[in-house]
Write an enzyme that holds these catalytic residues in place. Structure first.
Site, PDB file in Angstrom:
ATOM      1  N   GLY A  50     -15.433 142.848   6.485  1.00 28.12           N
ATOM      2  CA  GLY A  50     -15.540 143.859   7.525  1.00 28.12           C
ATOM      3  C   GLY A  50     -15.169 143.308   8.886  1.00 28.12           C
TER       4      GLY A  50
ATOM      5  N   ASP B 270     -27.184 139.279  10.040  1.00 28.58           N
ATOM      6  CA  ASP B 270     -26.750 138.858   8.706  1.00 28.58           C
ATOM      7  C   ASP B 270     -27.803 138.019   7.986  1.00 28.58           C
ATOM      8  OD1 ASP B 270     -24.255 140.112   8.702  1.00 28.58           O
ATOM      9  OD2 ASP B 270     -23.315 138.449   9.769  1.00 28.58           O
TER      10      ASP B 270
ATOM     11  N   ARG C  60     -28.040 146.700   2.711  1.00 24.31           N
ATOM     12  CA  ARG C  60     -28.776 145.465   2.438  1.00 24.31           C
ATOM     13  C   ARG C  60     -30.286 145.673   2.364  1.00 24.31           C
ATOM     14  NH1 ARG C  60     -24.941 141.200   5.894  1.00 24.31           N
ATOM     15  NH2 ARG C  60     -23.526 140.819   4.145  1.00 24.31           N
TER      16      ARG C  60
END
Length: 450
Positions: free
Chosen positions: A101, A327, A358
């Site tokens: 991405g 992340d 996620r």
């Protein structure tokens, strides 16, 4: 592999102490930007320590397709002979960005103000991710985009032949969106201004200044105001890529939850817009120390030492910290499973539109491993069971997401029973040496037949 080929099931078994040095790969964010800005400079940029994962290699291929000469000299040393701002040639073929991405959104920005037409695609995961957050602000420059329903890849962008500078307020914290707008602004006349209400990773700003662009950053009541003067001649650079803090998160977190562990992770980039995980781990009571603090290439760097920490406590992670560790929430949730009390993660709706949802993927896997998880649209809470008390014994769907796969491999090192993922192949996109690196420290990760 990045979801293109045969799945690789993996199992991580409970292991003894993790010890030794963990030399993680170069920073992925800086690696992408080094290649792209090197391609937009005039002359030869030399890069040492480039991350050679599939995501970054796909960006290197894209820069070659735009006319730059990108050469791999071996051992992480690369050079880029740039074509200058506005010098991109129209590619002969579709640009395949694989699983990245970051890669696709930054490349879209870099080509958006050149009069060329480019079609982008990716793997199954990337083709399901929204691109409107980038194509909407790029349209303000005069760029046109046509993609699948929901603004998804494959997508064709027609660069603006007569771009205009823009002023854009980023609606949600996103370094990718900010960077795409700044890269587009390079080939627009006048000043392009980006306003972000919450600061995100600032590698693009630092690197643009290093390449000679005129760029200012001002903190105001309205947020962080970044002003870029367009149409510079970027000067080639010698870049030493620090090691990736997002990759360091995995051996660090593994050491913290695995009894008897003592792991040193050298040369980690500690840019304050990226280091939120390490601050959070210390807040939870982790034995984490910074050694040999220094600066390299304009970025703060240190050696990180992580030791087993049996007395971790759940905490409320400040929402303002989310952008600096977005992340790392998957592996943080693993650590939270071994803490006592609740770890509360708020303001993290960005996790729902990463390589996967996620929050959903981690919640399902953690529950299967015996851990209580509560979740909402932009929050989740993990109720820890304490050191040594997490059952494990589950097989988890990695949903083509490298960070989900690695997080559960870390978890399996300290659970009572092994943890498995149905496909570990996406790990190669960002951390191609993950398995051998962890095994040298003492982990037991095995591949099995699908």
């Amino acid at each position: 592999m990045s979801g293109h080929g045969t799945p690789i099931p993996m199992t991580s078994r409970p292991c003894g102490p993790l010890t030794g040095d963990a030399h993680v790969p170069g920073d992925k964010s800086i690696s992408h930007r080094s290649l792209i800005l090197g391609a937009m400079a005039v002359g030869e940029t030399r890069i040492t320590g480039l991350l050679e994962g599939e995501d970054v290699l796909d960006t290197a291929k894209a820069m070659r397709a735009f006319g730059a000469t990108v050469t791999d000299h071996g051992e992480g040393k690369w050079s880029v002979q740039g074509v200058g701002v506005g010098g991109f040639a129209e590619p002969d073929n579709v640009i395949d960005c694989g699983n990245s991405g970051t890669g696709v959104r930054l490349i879209m920005g870099a080509m958006a103000t050149s009069p060329i037409t480019v079609t982008f695609t990716g793997d199954a995961s990337l083709n399901g991710r929204p691109m409107g957050r980038v194509t909407d602000p790029l349209a303000l420059f005069g760029t046109q985009a046509v993609g699948r329903d929901g603004g998804r890849l494959p997508m064709t962008l027609v660069g603006a032949a007569d771009p205009v500078p823009v002023t854009y307020t980023v609606p949600v914290p996103s370094a990718q969106v900010k960077s795409a707008v700044l890269l587009a602004g390079l080939n627009a006349p006048g000043q392009t201004v980006v306003i972000e209400k919450e600061a995100t990773r600032d590698h693009t700003e630092r690197m643009l200044q290093g390449f000679g662009a005129t760029l200012t950053v001002e903190d105001t009541d309205d947020g962080r105001v970044i002003t870029l003067t367009g149409q510079p001649e970027l000067q080639p650079q010698d870049i030493i890529v620090p090691r990736d803090p997002s990759s360091a998160a995995f051996p660090v977190c593994a050491a913290i939850i695995t009894p008897g562990s003592d792991v040193l992770v050298p040369n980690i980039g500690l840019n304050p817009t990226r280091a939120g995980l390490f601050t959070t781990l210390q807040d939870m009571g982790a034995d984490l120390t910074f050694e040999n603090m220094r600066e390299e290439g304009g970025e703060p760097v240190a050696d990180l030492r992580a030791r087993y920490s049996p007395d971790l406590k759940g905490i409320a992670v400040p929402p303002a910290r989310a952008a600096s560790m977005i992340d790392e929430y998957p592996v943080l949730s693993v650590v939270a499973s071994f803490a006592t009390g609740v770890t509360d993660m708020q303001g993290v709706k960005e996790l729902r539109v990463k390589e996967s949802d996620r929050i959903d993927a981690m919640a399902k896997g953690l529950r299967a491993a015996g851990v209580q998880v509560d979740e909402g649209p932009d929050w989740w809470k993990v109720t820890g069971l304490g050191a040594g008390n997490v059952p494990g014994g589950a097989t988890v769907d990695s949903v083509l997401d490298h960070r989900i796969a690695m997080a559960f491999m870390v978890m399996g090192m300290a659970t009572q029973k092994p943890m498995s993922v149905n496909d570990g192949s996406p790990i190669a996109t960002s951390f191609p040496i993950f398995e051998p690196l962890m095994e040298r420290l003492g982990a037991q990760i095995v591949r099995s037949e699908s």
